[in-house]
Enzyme design. Structure first.
Site, PDB file in Angstrom:
ATOM      1  N   GLU A  35       0.902  -1.271   0.072  1.00 19.60           N
ATOM      2  CA  GLU A  35       0.097   0.145  -0.087  1.00 19.60           C
ATOM      3  C   GLU A  35       0.870   1.122  -0.138  1.00 19.60           C
ATOM      4  O   GLU A  35       1.540   1.284   0.890  1.00 19.60           O
ATOM      5  CB  GLU A  35      -1.187  -0.039   1.285  1.00 19.60           C
ATOM      6  CG  GLU A  35      -1.731   1.279   1.450  1.00 19.60           C
ATOM      7  CD  GLU A  35      -2.630   1.583   0.309  1.00 19.60           C
ATOM      8  OE1 GLU A  35      -3.228   1.049  -0.166  1.00 19.60           O
ATOM      9  OE2 GLU A  35      -2.343   2.878  -0.212  1.00 19.60           O
ATOM     10  N   GLU A 209     -25.339  20.464 -13.133  1.00 18.98           N
ATOM     11  CA  GLU A 209     -25.288  19.253 -13.721  1.00 18.98           C
ATOM     12  C   GLU A 209     -25.612  18.981 -15.184  1.00 18.98           C
ATOM     13  O   GLU A 209     -26.540  19.816 -15.567  1.00 18.98           O
ATOM     14  CB  GLU A 209     -26.481  18.274 -12.757  1.00 18.98           C
ATOM     15  CG  GLU A 209     -27.039  17.144 -13.463  1.00 18.98           C
ATOM     16  CD  GLU A 209     -25.740  15.869 -13.493  1.00 18.98           C
ATOM     17  OE1 GLU A 209     -25.267  15.674 -12.636  1.00 18.98           O
ATOM     18  OE2 GLU A 209     -25.750  15.481 -14.570  1.00 18.98           O
ATOM     19  N   HIS A 445     -42.732  -2.412  16.491  1.00 20.08           N
ATOM     20  CA  HIS A 445     -43.359  -0.903  16.373  1.00 20.08           C
ATOM     21  C   HIS A 445     -42.723  -0.129  17.549  1.00 20.08           C
ATOM     22  O   HIS A 445     -42.589  -0.590  18.424  1.00 20.08           O
ATOM     23  CB  HIS A 445     -44.641  -1.175  16.847  1.00 20.08           C
ATOM     24  CG  HIS A 445     -45.478  -0.006  16.698  1.00 20.08           C
ATOM     25  ND1 HIS A 445     -45.858   0.724  15.497  1.00 20.08           N
ATOM     26  CD2 HIS A 445     -46.133   0.861  17.812  1.00 20.08           C
ATOM     27  CE1 HIS A 445     -46.494   1.716  15.942  1.00 20.08           C
ATOM     28  NE2 HIS A 445     -46.828   1.650  17.123  1.00 20.08           N
TER      29      HIS A 445
HETATM   30  P1  FAD Z   1      -9.498   1.939  -2.989  1.00 22.42           P
HETATM   31  O1  FAD Z   1     -10.236   2.168  -1.949  1.00 22.42           O
HETATM   32  O2  FAD Z   1      -9.561   3.036  -3.988  1.00 22.42           O
HETATM   33  O3  FAD Z   1      -8.040   1.530  -2.458  1.00 22.42           O
HETATM   34  C1  FAD Z   1      -6.983   1.368  -3.537  1.00 22.42           C
HETATM   35  C2  FAD Z   1      -5.722   1.650  -2.687  1.00 22.42           C
HETATM   36  O4  FAD Z   1      -4.638   1.165  -3.563  1.00 22.42           O
HETATM   37  C3  FAD Z   1      -5.405   3.029  -2.370  1.00 22.42           C
HETATM   38  O5  FAD Z   1      -5.233   3.243  -0.915  1.00 22.42           O
HETATM   39  C4  FAD Z   1      -4.138   3.372  -3.142  1.00 22.42           C
HETATM   40  O6  FAD Z   1      -3.452   4.171  -2.317  1.00 22.42           O
HETATM   41  C5  FAD Z   1      -3.757   2.042  -3.178  1.00 22.42           C
HETATM   42  N1  FAD Z   1      -2.718   2.042  -4.636  1.00 22.42           N
HETATM   43  C6  FAD Z   1      -3.172   2.290  -5.949  1.00 22.42           C
HETATM   44  N2  FAD Z   1      -2.022   2.065  -6.550  1.00 22.42           N
HETATM   45  C7  FAD Z   1      -0.951   1.329  -5.677  1.00 22.42           C
HETATM   46  C8  FAD Z   1       0.226   1.074  -6.134  1.00 22.42           C
HETATM   47  N3  FAD Z   1       0.735   0.925  -7.504  1.00 22.42           N
HETATM   48  N4  FAD Z   1       1.156   0.560  -4.921  1.00 22.42           N
HETATM   49  C9  FAD Z   1       0.578   0.334  -3.923  1.00 22.42           C
HETATM   50  N5  FAD Z   1      -0.717   0.996  -3.496  1.00 22.42           N
HETATM   51  C10 FAD Z   1      -1.430   1.411  -4.544  1.00 22.42           C
HETATM   52  N6  FAD Z   1     -18.604   3.623  -1.537  1.00 22.42           N
HETATM   53  C11 FAD Z   1     -19.475   3.097  -0.733  1.00 22.42           C
HETATM   54  O7  FAD Z   1     -19.836   1.773  -0.993  1.00 22.42           O
HETATM   55  N7  FAD Z   1     -20.389   3.828   0.078  1.00 22.42           N
HETATM   56  C12 FAD Z   1     -19.947   4.908   0.095  1.00 22.42           C
HETATM   57  O8  FAD Z   1     -20.465   5.639   1.276  1.00 22.42           O
HETATM   58  C13 FAD Z   1     -19.087   5.654  -0.305  1.00 22.42           C
HETATM   59  N8  FAD Z   1     -18.765   6.909  -0.348  1.00 22.42           N
HETATM   60  C14 FAD Z   1     -17.771   7.568  -1.192  1.00 22.42           C
HETATM   61  C15 FAD Z   1     -17.532   8.934  -0.735  1.00 22.42           C
HETATM   62  C16 FAD Z   1     -16.201   9.440  -1.579  1.00 22.42           C
HETATM   63  C17 FAD Z   1     -16.001  10.926  -1.397  1.00 22.42           C
HETATM   64  C18 FAD Z   1     -15.518   8.680  -2.539  1.00 22.42           C
HETATM   65  C19 FAD Z   1     -14.388   9.364  -3.391  1.00 22.42           C
HETATM   66  C20 FAD Z   1     -16.013   7.425  -2.558  1.00 22.42           C
HETATM   67  C21 FAD Z   1     -17.032   6.703  -2.223  1.00 22.42           C
HETATM   68  N9  FAD Z   1     -17.154   5.444  -2.156  1.00 22.42           N
HETATM   69  C22 FAD Z   1     -18.294   5.043  -1.520  1.00 22.42           C
HETATM   70  C23 FAD Z   1     -16.569   4.500  -2.899  1.00 22.42           C
HETATM   71  C24 FAD Z   1     -15.550   3.789  -2.284  1.00 22.42           C
HETATM   72  O9  FAD Z   1     -14.612   4.570  -1.700  1.00 22.42           O
HETATM   73  C25 FAD Z   1     -14.839   2.765  -3.449  1.00 22.42           C
HETATM   74  O10 FAD Z   1     -15.419   2.038  -4.072  1.00 22.42           O
HETATM   75  C26 FAD Z   1     -13.927   1.796  -2.851  1.00 22.42           C
HETATM   76  O11 FAD Z   1     -12.799   2.557  -1.754  1.00 22.42           O
HETATM   77  C27 FAD Z   1     -13.062   0.938  -3.669  1.00 22.42           C
HETATM   78  O12 FAD Z   1     -12.400  -0.012  -2.830  1.00 22.42           O
HETATM   79  P2  FAD Z   1     -11.038  -0.570  -3.651  1.00 22.42           P
HETATM   80  O13 FAD Z   1     -10.421  -1.407  -2.908  1.00 22.42           O
HETATM   81  O14 FAD Z   1     -11.345  -1.066  -4.812  1.00 22.42           O
HETATM   82  O15 FAD Z   1     -10.077   0.733  -3.852  1.00 22.42           O
HETATM   83  P1  NAD Z   2     -21.265  10.038 -10.230  1.00 23.89           P
HETATM   84  O1  NAD Z   2     -21.149   9.196 -11.325  1.00 23.89           O
HETATM   85  O2  NAD Z   2     -22.345   9.420  -8.968  1.00 23.89           O
HETATM   86  O3  NAD Z   2     -22.066  11.450 -10.648  1.00 23.89           O
HETATM   87  C1  NAD Z   2     -21.290  12.063 -11.600  1.00 23.89           C
HETATM   88  C2  NAD Z   2     -22.589  13.306 -11.894  1.00 23.89           C
HETATM   89  O4  NAD Z   2     -21.755  14.345 -12.856  1.00 23.89           O
HETATM   90  C3  NAD Z   2     -23.333  12.696 -12.860  1.00 23.89           C
HETATM   91  O5  NAD Z   2     -24.754  13.013 -12.632  1.00 23.89           O
HETATM   92  C4  NAD Z   2     -23.177  13.145 -14.516  1.00 23.89           C
HETATM   93  O6  NAD Z   2     -24.222  13.382 -15.179  1.00 23.89           O
HETATM   94  C5  NAD Z   2     -22.511  14.374 -14.033  1.00 23.89           C
HETATM   95  N1  NAD Z   2     -21.516  14.915 -15.009  1.00 23.89           N
HETATM   96  C6  NAD Z   2     -20.714  14.384 -15.607  1.00 23.89           C
HETATM   97  N2  NAD Z   2     -19.789  15.120 -16.596  1.00 23.89           N
HETATM   98  C7  NAD Z   2     -20.277  16.660 -16.182  1.00 23.89           C
HETATM   99  C8  NAD Z   2     -20.015  17.852 -16.660  1.00 23.89           C
HETATM  100  N3  NAD Z   2     -18.875  17.971 -17.473  1.00 23.89           N
HETATM  101  N4  NAD Z   2     -20.735  18.840 -16.270  1.00 23.89           N
HETATM  102  C9  NAD Z   2     -21.643  18.688 -15.141  1.00 23.89           C
HETATM  103  N5  NAD Z   2     -22.137  17.696 -14.860  1.00 23.89           N
HETATM  104  C10 NAD Z   2     -21.305  16.192 -15.207  1.00 23.89           C
HETATM  105  O7  NAD Z   2     -19.907  10.364  -9.676  1.00 23.89           O
HETATM  106  P2  NAD Z   2     -19.667  10.923  -8.345  1.00 23.89           P
HETATM  107  O8  NAD Z   2     -20.311  11.741  -7.646  1.00 23.89           O
HETATM  108  O9  NAD Z   2     -18.028  11.768  -8.728  1.00 23.89           O
HETATM  109  O10 NAD Z   2     -18.991   9.618  -7.511  1.00 23.89           O
HETATM  110  C11 NAD Z   2     -18.002   8.570  -8.006  1.00 23.89           C
HETATM  111  C12 NAD Z   2     -18.409   7.272  -7.584  1.00 23.89           C
HETATM  112  O11 NAD Z   2     -17.931   7.199  -6.274  1.00 23.89           O
HETATM  113  C13 NAD Z   2     -19.988   7.118  -7.660  1.00 23.89           C
HETATM  114  O12 NAD Z   2     -20.364   6.443  -8.984  1.00 23.89           O
HETATM  115  C14 NAD Z   2     -19.857   5.958  -6.698  1.00 23.89           C
HETATM  116  O13 NAD Z   2     -19.505   4.538  -7.371  1.00 23.89           O
HETATM  117  C15 NAD Z   2     -19.112   6.238  -5.736  1.00 23.89           C
HETATM  118  N6  NAD Z   2     -19.528   7.069  -4.398  1.00 23.89           N
HETATM  119  C16 NAD Z   2     -20.438   6.108  -3.755  1.00 23.89           C
HETATM  120  C17 NAD Z   2     -21.009   6.809  -2.706  1.00 23.89           C
HETATM  121  C18 NAD Z   2     -22.074   6.073  -1.787  1.00 23.89           C
HETATM  122  O14 NAD Z   2     -22.211   4.774  -1.991  1.00 23.89           O
HETATM  123  N7  NAD Z   2     -22.834   6.617  -0.995  1.00 23.89           N
HETATM  124  C19 NAD Z   2     -20.839   8.095  -2.374  1.00 23.89           C
HETATM  125  C20 NAD Z   2     -19.946   8.773  -3.157  1.00 23.89           C
HETATM  126  C21 NAD Z   2     -19.220   8.232  -4.148  1.00 23.89           C
END
Ligand code: FAD
Ligand code: NAD
Length: 466
Positions: A35, A209, A445
């Site tokens: 990592e 959007e 409930h």
């Molecule tokens: P990641 O969590 O991205 O982990 C990948 C890891 O690999 C990283 O720590 C990175 O540093 C490491 N890495 C990459 N390349 C290398 C390399 N070459 N060598 C060593 N290490 C490396 N999902 C939900 O289900 N619920 C949510 O509420 C939710 N909220 C989100 C909110 C935000 C703001 C964001 C950005 C995402 C959210 N997601 C949510 C999406 C969720 O975070 C991802 O789907 C999830 O983290 C993916 O897991 P992963 O293990 O595939 O990758």
């Molecule tokens: P998203 O795909 O959820 O939404 C992106 C939005 O941006 C869409 O509505 C799209 O129509 C719009 N868009 C794209 N290009 C645009 C442009 N040029 N101008 C204006 N609007 C534009 O993507 P996100 O919100 O960045 O989240 C990324 C991913 O992270 C999600 O798809 C999800 O997989 C994960 N995520 C999950 C959660 C959760 O599970 N609660 C929370 C945060 C993120």
């Protein structure tokens, strides 16, 4: 250079990679996890957990402000609240630290060797690892199985690169001040979860959007209560609008009829999606089959190269932490010799807006498209006692079942705290429940769960409380 030999090498310690590591360790598979940043990946460090912490803090502050404004129907008043953002962020960071420390401890407890550094793939069995800040690699790892779990990165708009006032979710989760004016580009998960939080913290928020409605991936009925709540909060929505770029500190936009405008902004949160992290770490050397921007995998998460596996965001949609974890656990079991396939009956998705949205399985429209004859029914939270007591009567639960045998194939809900219904929804589909099973289960409930039972009863034609 130090050389390590192992059976399983995991690249990336996010929810996919670290869960694979824990399970592999439990199954006595010699495992090394590399990592580059902090264990826990995007989810624990800069995603799911910190975003939910910020959402909660913003909600508490917003509530306190409503008490000060004497607008609370509960009769609560208080003096003018203030927020010390430095402490808020420190509190959020404390949760992140606790959880990421926990991941490190679990890996250690299960005998997984954690190597801190960035892996570069040399071939399907060899990587070199370079410590952060170093130019040369200091460790070489050889493995029998390579699990790619490098996750995803935010999509950058080429004409509005990240930097200065233009930020991604990562910077938005560690603010040093509440911006007076925030423009959010993208009304998807991140744009709406964080846009709502910033509005509750006091920013003027405008969401731009490109599609003609918010959360275009969800069905229109589910999104309506969220759009109404955003309106009440005072979030400005500019739908069907494209961003053209920055003009000083302003965002230039163009609406569907071609009219251009400048939106004043102190910060611009670009949240237009995430892309699998497929470049910059030698992945190209493997020449794996791809599907769009993601690595192509089969139902065991095998890539096109023998003993090279890919999971989580790197393997495409849905980019959700719980899907990455489930794939990671499965790959570890297969590597240990078990027979497994990734064939979940449904993967829940939750949007932590206010109100929240949950979808599991098929919506009526999706069932229609798939040619499945269905029965479906809604039960509104306006007829649920618990919803009234938590002041959250907007929204509903909807069930979708096959007409032929009443087997449930989908649940959708929108409302306050409905994220907690996701487990029951998914279990009922995974266990093959029929409407009669849910209708005949005694639900406590007063709880929101009663709306779940009532939706099933209503689909059978005899709801009790409506
Ligand atoms: P990641 O969590 O991205 O982990 C990948 C890891 O690999 C990283 O720590 C990175 O540093 C490491 N890495 C990459 N390349 C290398 C390399 N070459 N060598 C060593 N290490 C490396 N999902 C939900 O289900 N619920 C949510 O509420 C939710 N909220 C989100 C909110 C935000 C703001 C964001 C950005 C995402 C959210 N997601 C949510 C999406 C969720 O975070 C991802 O789907 C999830 O983290 C993916 O897991 P992963 O293990 O595939 O990758
Ligand atoms: P998203 O795909 O959820 O939404 C992106 C939005 O941006 C869409 O509505 C799209 O129509 C719009 N868009 C794209 N290009 C645009 C442009 N040029 N101008 C204006 N609007 C534009 O993507 P996100 O919100 O960045 O989240 C990324 C991913 O992270 C999600 O798809 C999800 O997989 C994960 N995520 C999950 C959660 C959760 O599970 N609660 C929370 C945060 C993120």
């Amino acid at each position: 250079m130090e050389t390590i030999n192992t059976t399983l090498l995991i690249i990336g310690g996010g929810p996919g990679g670290y869960v694979a590591g824990i399970r592999a360790g439990q199954l006595n598979v010699p495992t090394v996890l590399v990592e580059g940043a902090s264990p826990g990946g995007t989810c624990l460090n800069i995603g799911c957990i910190p975003s939910k912490a910020l959402i909660h803090a913003a909600e508490e502050f917003c509530k306190a402000r409503s008490y000060a404004a004497e607008t609370s129907p509960l009769g609560i008043t208080s003096s003018e609240p203030r927020i010390d953002l430095e402490r808020t962020v420190a509190w959020k960071d404390g949760i992140v630290k606790k959880l990421t420390g926990g991941v490190g401890a679990l890996l250690k407890k299960n005998g997984v060797k954690l190597v801190n550094g960035w892996a570069t793939i040399l071939d399907g069995k060899t990587v070199e690892v370079r410590q952060e800040g170093e130019l040369e690699a200091s460790v070489r790892i050889r493995c029998e199985h390579m699990l790619l779990a490098a996750g995803s990165l935010p999509v950058e708009l080429p004409f509005m690169p990240f930097g200065g006032p233009v930020i991604s979710s990562t910077e938005a989760l560690s603010p040093d001040a509440v911006p007076q004016r925030l423009v959010v580009v993208g009304a998807g998960y991140i744009g709406l979860e964080l846009g709502t939080a910033y509005r509750k913290l006091g920013s003027q928020v405008t969401v731009v959007e490109a599609a003609d409605r918010i959360l275009p991936a969800y069905d229109a009925d589910l999104v309506k209560p969220v759009a109404a709540a955003l309106g009440r909060l005072g979030v400005e929505l500019r739908l069907g609008t494209s961003v053209l770029g920055m003009d000083g500190n302003n965002v230039r936009v163009r609406d569907a009829s071609g009219v251009e405008a400048l939106l004043e902004a102190d910060r611009v949160l670009v949240a237009v999606g995430r892309k699998p992290r497929t470049t910059g770490w030698g992945l190209e050397n493997l020449m794996l089959d791809m599907i769009g921007p993601a690595i192509k995998v089969d139902d065991q998460c095998r890539t096109s190269m023998r003993n090279v596996w890919a999971i989580g965001d790197l393997a495409g949609e849905p980019m959700l932490a719980h899907r990455a974890m489930a794939q990671g656990e499965m790959v570890a079991e297969i590597v240990s010799g078990k027979r497994r396939h990734f064939a979940p009956a449904a993967i829940p998705a939750v949007c932590f807006t206010d109100p929240e949205i949950v979808v599991v399985g098929m919506s009526p429209m999706e069932a229609d498209k798939a040619g499945v004859e269905i029965v479906t029914a809604n039960f509104p939270f306006s007829a649920n006692g618990r919803a009234m007591t938590i002041e959250s009567t907007d929204g509903f639960v909807r069930v979708v079942a096959r007409k032929s045998d009443h087997r449930i194939i989908g649940w959708q809900a929108v409302g306050g705290a409905v994220s907690e219904l996701a487990a029951g929804f998914t279990q009922s589909i995974e266990l093959g429940a029929q409407l009669e099973d849910i209708a005949g289960t005694i639900h406590a409930h007063p709880t929101l769960g009663e709306a779940v039972q009532e939706a099933a009863l209503r689909a059978l034609g005899h709801a009790l409380h409506i």
